[in-house]
Design an enzyme around this catalytic site. Structure first.
Site, short mmCIF file in Angstrom:
data_model
loop_
_atom_site.label_atom_id
_atom_site.label_comp_id
_atom_site.label_asym_id
_atom_site.label_seq_id
_atom_site.Cartn_x
_atom_site.Cartn_y
_atom_site.Cartn_z
N GLU A 252 0.90 -1.02 -0.04
CA GLU A 252 -0.04 -0.05 0.13
C GLU A 252 1.08 1.25 -0.03
OE1 GLU A 252 -3.01 -1.17 -0.40
OE2 GLU A 252 -2.49 -3.22 0.40
N CYS A 298 -1.74 9.55 2.33
CA CYS A 298 -1.53 8.86 0.91
C CYS A 298 -2.48 9.33 -0.16
CB CYS A 298 -1.60 7.49 1.03
SG CYS A 298 -2.86 6.75 1.67
#
Ligand code: NAD
Length: 505
Positions: A252, A298
């Site tokens: 991720e 993110c």
């Protein structure tokens, strides 16, 4: 030296180099301990291996416990989180510099993750029973074994939790290495797991940086690595595991996320009779996309793509005014700031360097990203017009700096949105339902929103990135999918297969 690791249920002192974490706001020491040595990493991996299924005594380990027993322990962990919400939120705030309101939100997400993970496990692994000829077809789910969880600093409790909870529910054991920037939160979480009644060795804690992670990855009996962090580190792990087909890897990673705004935000007409209210709502969504958590998410928008028209000119003016007025401050301030310090003075320095590089390539600073006098890690947010700049760097700049690009039409906006190797989050604000459908189909990203900010992903949905943002293993509600191996069986109790006889084989 204070015990800083947890191996086979015991708290032990690390024997490696010293490690400390500092409060980003004032550089006060939050945590001090020692990193794990190579031998201690091996001991933690062995403890996790032994806890999967106890080979010596023949007793079944964590993998052999019933799903009900595992769920009961995970729910006890949830109760501990609930009872200590304020303590955990305060620790996250001290170690990351995030304002307290954000840390309370992170803890609430950690708590919600428990029920969501239990629900996801039963929904996504619902028993399948169907007839194939005269046999019954079934799927059984087998735990992977030992899972190494490598955490980032920006959500030090929520993100590792989003992997540990489903992995534990599925019967795996864990070696957890938090970010070297947030060891205190990592230790707090593992203490809570232990208090919840996990058997010794089911969750082990290592402290340290890259080297410690590498020793753990190199352990031969490792079954999975669940990584959340930067592209640079994710790639290094991917390379390190090359050829190890038996190790499941979830990556991720970051993004260079586009946010496209078209006039007429509601798609079907103005959101409000007063056009300035529309502009204000849109500016609010842009701020929530680009500057929440001081840009350290993110999913934060890094590139704002606007049409070259009068409406967008007015929007930009509204946005500039809003960005200049955002409340920047330290976590203890009253009222609380919207933007707190970055994780470290070095992170702030690298954001200032990014702004300088953009400007040197021809970017026009609309709102200057600048240091606040109160802390070396505290930045006032920046906005920079990069339209027409020939050399644009396709990098993730993890802080409160938003680039603006002006384009002639929607097609050009989609082309620019896709002009990145990453593919994590994207959003369209405004436009029609047809335009959103086009956007959703053509923009390469794992999260594609309409009239919603890029940040604040739903726990009820999968969460993962395309391109260089991930490796096709989403987490979020889908995290459970990467926690076990499906075993397929055809069962015909008391009925040997006669068809071969009939065929005289
Ligand atoms: P990072 O990559 O520096 O570190 C993450 C973890 O990996 C840490 O535990 C670190 O010690 C370890 N690590 C670093 N280099 C390694 C290597 N070569 N081999 C093995 N392990 C290594 O990330 P960070 O700075 O802590 O976090 C910020 C990054 O995380 C940003 O890029 C952000 O976009 C990304 N992120 C992604 C998601 C997502 O779900 N996609 C969520 C949060 C953060």
């Amino acid at each position: 030296m204070t015990p800083s690791l947890r191996i086979a249920g015991q708290k032990v002192a690390g024997q490696g180099p010293e490690l400390s974490s500092l409060n980003p706001a004032d550089q006060a020491v939050v945590w001090r301990g020692r990193q794990a040595t190579e031998l201690q990493v091996e001991q933690a991996m062995q403890a996790a291996t032994a806890a999967v299924a106890d080979g010596e005594t023949g007793a079944s380990g964590w993998a052999g416990t019933s799903s009900e027993d595992r769920t009961a322990i995970v729910r006890r962990y949830e109760t501990i989180l609930r009872e200590s919400q304020d303590e955990l939120a305060e620790l996250i705030s001290r170690e990351t510099g995030k304002p307290l309101w954000e840390c309370q939100g992170e803890v609430a997400t950690c708590i919600a993750k428990v029920e969501l993970s239990i629900q996801a496990a039963s929904e996504r692994r619902a028993p399948l029973q169907t007839m194939v000829g005269e046999a019954t077809a079934e799927v059984d789910y087998r735990p992977l074994g030992v899972v190494l969880v490598l955490g980032p600093y920006n959500f030090p409790a929520h993100l590792p939790g989003g992997q540990m909870i489903p992995a534990l529910l599925a019967g795996n054991t864990i070696v957890f290495k938090p970010s070297e920037l947030t060891p205190a939160v990592g230790e707090w979480l593992v203490d809570a797991w232990q208090q919840a009644g996990l058997p010794a060795g089911v969750v082990n804690l290592l402290q340290g940086g890259r080297e410690v992670a590498e020793w753990a990855i190199d352990y031969p009996q490792l079954d999975a690595v669940m990584f959340t962090g930067s592209l640079r580190a994710g790639r290094a792990i991917h390379r390190r595991l090359a050829g190890r087909t038996d190790v499941l890897l979830t990556l991720e990673m970051g993004g260079n996320n586009p946010l496209v705004v078209l006039p007429d935000p509601a798609g079907q007409g103005a959101l409000d009779d007063d056009p300035s209210a529309d502009l204000s709502q849109v500016a609010g969504m842009i701020v929530a996309s680009a500057y929440v958590t001081a840009g350290q998410r993110c999913t934060c928008a890094r590139r704002l793509i606007l049409l070259d028209d009068d409406w967008s000119d007015t929007l930009l003016e509204t946005l500039i005014d809003r960005v200049k007025r955002l409340r920047v401050g330290l976590p203890g301030d009253d009222p609380e700031p919207f933007i707190g310090p970055l994780i470290s003075p070095a992170a702030a320095e690298s954001m200032l360097a990014a702004q300088l590089a953009f400007a040197q390539h021809g970017g026009r600073v609309l709102v200057e990203l600048r240091r606040d006098a109160r802390s070396q890690a505290l930045l006032h947010p920046g906005l920079i017009d990069m339209t027409g700049v020939a050399v644009s760097q396709d990098e993730e700049h993890f802080g409160p700096l938003l680039q603006v690009y002006r384009v002639p039409d929607f097609e050009a906006a989609i082309r620019l949105a896709n002009d990145t190797r990453f593919g994590l989050a994207a959003a369209l604000i405004g436009g029609s339902a047809e335009q959103f459908e086009q956007f959703r189909h053509q923009v390469r990203a794992g999260v594609v929103n309409w009239n919603r900010q890029t940040t604040g992903a739903s726990g009820r949905l999968p969460f993962g990135g395309l391109g260089d943002s991930g490796n096709h293993r989403p987490v979020g509600y889908w995290a459970v999918d990467a926690c076990s191996d499906p075993v397929a069986s055809l069962l015909a109790e008391g009925k040997p297969n006669e068809s071969f006889d009939r065929m005289q084989l």
